[in-house]
Design a protein around this motif. Sequence first.
Motif, PDB file in Angstrom:
ATOM      1  N   ARG A 243       0.833  -1.209   0.000  1.00 62.49           N
ATOM      2  CA  ARG A 243       0.000   0.000   0.000  1.00 62.49           C
ATOM      3  C   ARG A 243       0.863   1.253   0.000  1.00 62.49           C
ATOM      4  O   ARG A 243       0.572   2.224  -0.710  1.00 62.49           O
ATOM      5  CB  ARG A 243      -0.918  -0.004   1.225  1.00 62.49           C
ATOM      6  CG  ARG A 243      -1.991  -1.089   1.211  1.00 62.49           C
ATOM      7  CD  ARG A 243      -3.037  -0.834   2.274  1.00 62.49           C
ATOM      8  NE  ARG A 243      -3.989  -1.927   2.369  1.00 62.49           N
ATOM      9  CZ  ARG A 243      -3.908  -2.921   3.243  1.00 62.49           C
ATOM     10  NH1 ARG A 243      -2.903  -2.949   4.114  1.00 62.49           N
ATOM     11  NH2 ARG A 243      -4.811  -3.876   3.271  1.00 62.49           N
ATOM     12  N   GLU A 247       0.949   4.088  -2.890  1.00 59.05           N
ATOM     13  CA  GLU A 247       0.708   5.499  -2.584  1.00 59.05           C
ATOM     14  C   GLU A 247       1.872   6.369  -3.038  1.00 59.05           C
ATOM     15  O   GLU A 247       1.675   7.452  -3.611  1.00 59.05           O
ATOM     16  CB  GLU A 247       0.485   5.665  -1.083  1.00 59.05           C
ATOM     17  CG  GLU A 247       0.149   7.089  -0.660  1.00 59.05           C
ATOM     18  CD  GLU A 247      -0.089   7.211   0.830  1.00 59.05           C
ATOM     19  OE1 GLU A 247      -0.337   8.326   1.307  1.00 59.05           O
ATOM     20  OE2 GLU A 247      -0.008   6.175   1.538  1.00 59.05           O
ATOM     21  N   GLN A 251       1.740   9.285  -5.874  1.00 55.10           N
ATOM     22  CA  GLN A 251       2.181  10.648  -5.578  1.00 55.10           C
ATOM     23  C   GLN A 251       3.287  11.089  -6.526  1.00 55.10           C
ATOM     24  O   GLN A 251       3.298  12.234  -6.999  1.00 55.10           O
ATOM     25  CB  GLN A 251       2.660  10.735  -4.130  1.00 55.10           C
ATOM     26  CG  GLN A 251       3.001  12.152  -3.683  1.00 55.10           C
ATOM     27  CD  GLN A 251       3.377  12.204  -2.204  1.00 55.10           C
ATOM     28  OE1 GLN A 251       3.442  11.169  -1.546  1.00 55.10           O
ATOM     29  NE2 GLN A 251       3.626  13.398  -1.706  1.00 55.10           N
TER      30      GLN A 251
END
Length: 291
Positions: A243, A247, A251
Motif C-alpha cells: 500500500r 501510494e 504521488q
Amino acid sequence: MSQTVVATTDKLPSRVSWGAILSGGLVAVTVGAMFNILGVAIGAGTIEPTIPGETPDASTFGIAGAAWLMVSNLLGLAAGGYVAARLSGTADDTDGVLHGLSVWAIAFLISAVMLGNVAAGTARGVGALVQGAASTATSAAAEAMPQAGNLTFDPEALAERLQSSLQGGGDPATMTEDQRRAEMTRLVAERARSGAFTPEARDRLTALAAVEFGIPQDQAAQRIAELEAEATQMTQRAETEARRAAEAAAQAASIGAYWIFATLLLGAAAAVIGAKVGTRKTLLLASRRYG
C-alpha cells in the motif's frame, strides 16, 4: 472633402509560413540538445571516483540535471520562436506569437518522436540480448546432451517414485520420507492459498511433522502455530508495504505530471517571448487626402 470606400469579398491571404515554423522547430530541438549535451559534459566532469567525498550525491545530480534540462529547453524554444518569427517576415505581433506557439508544438512533437525511437531502439537491443542468451543456453544444452546420455535413466522408476511421493492420507509412521514431505508441502501450499489452516489440516500437519522430525505432537503443534503467526505477520507487513509503495508511486506520478505541465507552460512562454523579439518592427505611415 471626399472619401472613397472600397468593399471586397476576396479571401484574405494566409499569413502562416510553414517553412519558418519548421525551421524554428528544428532550431529549438537542436539548441536544446546542444545545451543538454553540454550539461552532460559538465556533470561528468564533476565525478571524482578516486577522491572520496568529492563527487556530488545522487539527489544533487538529480536536482541539477532537472534544472539544467528545463533551462536548456527554454533557451531552445526561445531561439526557435525568434527564428520562426523572423523568417516569417511578419510585422504583426499576434502573427509572430502564433508562429512561436507553432514552433513550441512542433518542437514538442519532434522531441516525442525522438524519445519514442530511443525507447524502441533500447527495447530492440534488450530483445536481441535475451535472444542471444537463449540461443547460447540452447547450444550449451545441446552440447551437454551427449554427456548426459552416459548416465543411467529409468523412466519407470522415476514415475513410480513420483507417484509414491504424492500419495498421502495414511499413517505418518508407515509413510516414506518423500510421502510425508510431499503431503506437508501440499498442506502448507493450501494454507497459503486459503489464508488459514482448517482444523483437519492442522492436525494432519502436526502428526506428519511429529513423525518427520521425531518430536512430540504438542511440540510440533507449537512450532506450527509459531510459524503460522510469523507467516501472518509477514503477510500483513507485505500488504502494508505494498500500500505504501502504491501510494508513493501515485504521488510521484502526480508530481511528475505537474512538473511536465509546468515545463510545457514555461516552454510556450519562452517561445512566445522569442517570437515577440524576432517579429519585424516597421513604421507605418498613413496618409489621408482631403478635398
